[in-house]
Design a protein around this motif. Structure first.
Motif, mmCIF file in Angstrom:
data_model
loop_
_atom_site.group_PDB
_atom_site.id
_atom_site.type_symbol
_atom_site.label_atom_id
_atom_site.label_comp_id
_atom_site.label_asym_id
_atom_site.label_seq_id
_atom_site.Cartn_x
_atom_site.Cartn_y
_atom_site.Cartn_z
ATOM 1 N N THR A 63 0.863 -1.170 0.000
ATOM 2 C CA THR A 63 0.000 0.000 0.000
ATOM 3 C C THR A 63 0.901 1.222 0.000
ATOM 4 O O THR A 63 1.821 1.317 0.824
ATOM 5 C CB THR A 63 -0.898 0.013 1.260
ATOM 6 N N LEU A 64 0.674 2.154 -0.920
ATOM 7 C CA LEU A 64 1.438 3.396 -0.960
ATOM 8 C C LEU A 64 0.789 4.385 -0.002
ATOM 9 O O LEU A 64 -0.415 4.643 -0.090
ATOM 10 C CB LEU A 64 1.475 3.961 -2.374
ATOM 11 N N ILE A 86 4.380 1.287 1.995
ATOM 12 C CA ILE A 86 5.559 1.947 1.435
ATOM 13 C C ILE A 86 5.260 3.424 1.231
ATOM 14 O O ILE A 86 4.207 3.786 0.688
ATOM 15 C CB ILE A 86 5.951 1.317 0.087
ATOM 16 N N SER A 87 6.186 4.273 1.621
ATOM 17 C CA SER A 87 6.021 5.712 1.446
ATOM 18 C C SER A 87 6.046 6.086 -0.033
ATOM 19 O O SER A 87 6.850 5.554 -0.808
ATOM 20 C CB SER A 87 7.146 6.454 2.162
ATOM 21 N N VAL A 88 5.189 7.033 -0.405
ATOM 22 C CA VAL A 88 5.196 7.534 -1.785
ATOM 23 C C VAL A 88 6.461 8.335 -2.062
ATOM 24 O O VAL A 88 6.792 8.597 -3.214
ATOM 25 C CB VAL A 88 3.949 8.394 -2.100
ATOM 26 N N GLU A 89 7.207 8.704 -1.005
ATOM 27 C CA GLU A 89 8.456 9.446 -1.158
ATOM 28 C C GLU A 89 9.669 8.525 -1.304
ATOM 29 O O GLU A 89 10.752 8.992 -1.629
ATOM 30 C CB GLU A 89 8.662 10.374 0.043
ATOM 31 N N SER A 90 9.500 7.228 -1.075
ATOM 32 C CA SER A 90 10.609 6.276 -1.190
ATOM 33 C C SER A 90 10.908 6.013 -2.665
ATOM 34 O O SER A 90 10.057 6.259 -3.525
ATOM 35 C CB SER A 90 10.247 4.959 -0.499
ATOM 36 N N PRO A 91 12.092 5.501 -2.968
ATOM 37 C CA PRO A 91 12.399 5.184 -4.375
ATOM 38 C C PRO A 91 11.379 4.220 -5.000
ATOM 39 O O PRO A 91 10.952 4.410 -6.138
ATOM 40 C CB PRO A 91 13.785 4.544 -4.302
ATOM 41 N N ILE A 92 10.966 3.200 -4.254
ATOM 42 C CA ILE A 92 9.992 2.245 -4.799
ATOM 43 C C ILE A 92 8.640 2.921 -4.976
ATOM 44 O O ILE A 92 7.987 2.760 -6.007
ATOM 45 C CB ILE A 92 9.884 0.996 -3.901
ATOM 46 N N GLY A 93 8.220 3.688 -3.983
ATOM 47 C CA GLY A 93 6.946 4.402 -4.083
ATOM 48 C C GLY A 93 6.913 5.344 -5.276
ATOM 49 O O GLY A 93 5.955 5.354 -6.050
ATOM 50 N N LYS A 94 7.979 6.123 -5.449
ATOM 51 C CA LYS A 94 8.059 7.050 -6.587
ATOM 52 C C LYS A 94 8.037 6.289 -7.911
ATOM 53 O O LYS A 94 7.432 6.722 -8.879
ATOM 54 C CB LYS A 94 9.323 7.901 -6.494
ATOM 55 N N GLY A 95 8.721 5.152 -7.947
ATOM 56 C CA GLY A 95 8.787 4.360 -9.176
ATOM 57 C C GLY A 95 7.468 3.719 -9.563
ATOM 58 O O GLY A 95 7.210 3.459 -10.730
ATOM 59 N N ALA A 99 1.540 7.979 2.946
ATOM 60 C CA ALA A 99 2.360 9.137 3.295
ATOM 61 C C ALA A 99 3.561 8.671 4.121
ATOM 62 O O ALA A 99 3.529 7.607 4.757
ATOM 63 C CB ALA A 99 1.534 10.141 4.084
ATOM 64 N N GLU A 100 4.611 9.479 4.118
ATOM 65 C CA GLU A 100 5.863 9.143 4.804
ATOM 66 C C GLU A 100 5.643 8.714 6.254
ATOM 67 O O GLU A 100 6.198 7.720 6.708
ATOM 68 C CB GLU A 100 6.807 10.353 4.759
ATOM 69 N N GLU A 101 4.802 9.438 6.988
ATOM 70 C CA GLU A 101 4.611 9.145 8.414
ATOM 71 C C GLU A 101 3.844 7.843 8.676
ATOM 72 O O GLU A 101 3.860 7.318 9.778
ATOM 73 C CB GLU A 101 3.929 10.313 9.143
ATOM 74 N N GLU A 102 3.185 7.285 7.669
ATOM 75 C CA GLU A 102 2.438 6.030 7.827
ATOM 76 C C GLU A 102 3.230 4.810 7.359
ATOM 77 O O GLU A 102 2.795 3.678 7.552
ATOM 78 C CB GLU A 102 1.145 6.089 7.018
ATOM 79 N N ALA A 103 4.372 5.028 6.735
ATOM 80 C CA ALA A 103 5.140 3.936 6.141
ATOM 81 C C ALA A 103 5.588 2.924 7.195
ATOM 82 O O ALA A 103 6.041 3.284 8.277
ATOM 83 C CB ALA A 103 6.350 4.485 5.403
ATOM 84 N N ASP A 104 5.418 1.645 6.874
ATOM 85 C CA ASP A 104 5.850 0.540 7.729
ATOM 86 C C ASP A 104 5.983 -0.697 6.848
ATOM 87 O O ASP A 104 5.004 -1.382 6.578
ATOM 88 C CB ASP A 104 4.842 0.308 8.853
ATOM 89 N N LEU A 105 7.181 -0.958 6.382
ATOM 90 C CA LEU A 105 7.416 -2.056 5.444
ATOM 91 C C LEU A 105 6.990 -3.406 6.011
ATOM 92 O O LEU A 105 6.543 -4.269 5.268
ATOM 93 C CB LEU A 105 8.877 -2.083 5.011
ATOM 94 N N LYS A 106 7.082 -3.570 7.317
ATOM 95 C CA LYS A 106 6.715 -4.847 7.944
ATOM 96 C C LYS A 106 5.253 -5.204 7.704
ATOM 97 O O LYS A 106 4.899 -6.379 7.691
ATOM 98 C CB LYS A 106 7.002 -4.816 9.439
ATOM 99 N N VAL A 107 4.408 -4.194 7.527
ATOM 100 C CA VAL A 107 2.985 -4.450 7.263
ATOM 101 C C VAL A 107 2.605 -4.095 5.826
ATOM 102 O O VAL A 107 1.439 -3.964 5.491
ATOM 103 C CB VAL A 107 2.060 -3.730 8.282
ATOM 104 N N GLY A 108 3.610 -3.910 4.973
ATOM 105 C CA GLY A 108 3.364 -3.703 3.553
ATOM 106 C C GLY A 108 2.987 -2.290 3.161
ATOM 107 O O GLY A 108 2.367 -2.080 2.125
#
Length: 65
Positions: A14-15, A28-37, A17-26
């Protein structure tokens, strides 16, 4: 839902916002390289993303809201 073309693994993310990002629960921040891609991609498209460990090639399998 995406597929890592090199590893042939599927993941659901799930894409968010940065403050909600938690890779352990899937989440990803929209500001991360993967999110942007992945932003703006459509089902069937591939995203080639540069990450610190190299290059990822991800195929978009499914998009849901």
């Amino acid at each position: 839902k995406i597929r890592n073309k090199k590893l042939r693994q599927e993941h659901t993310y799930t894409l968010v916002a940065e403050e909600e990002a938690d890779l352990k629960v899937g989440k990803i921040s929209v500001e991360s390289p993967i999110g942007k891609g992945l932003l703006g991609r459509r089902v069937g498209e591939q995203a080639v993303i540069e990450v610190p460990s190299g290059e990822l090639v991800l195929e978009v399998l499914e998009i849901s809201l």
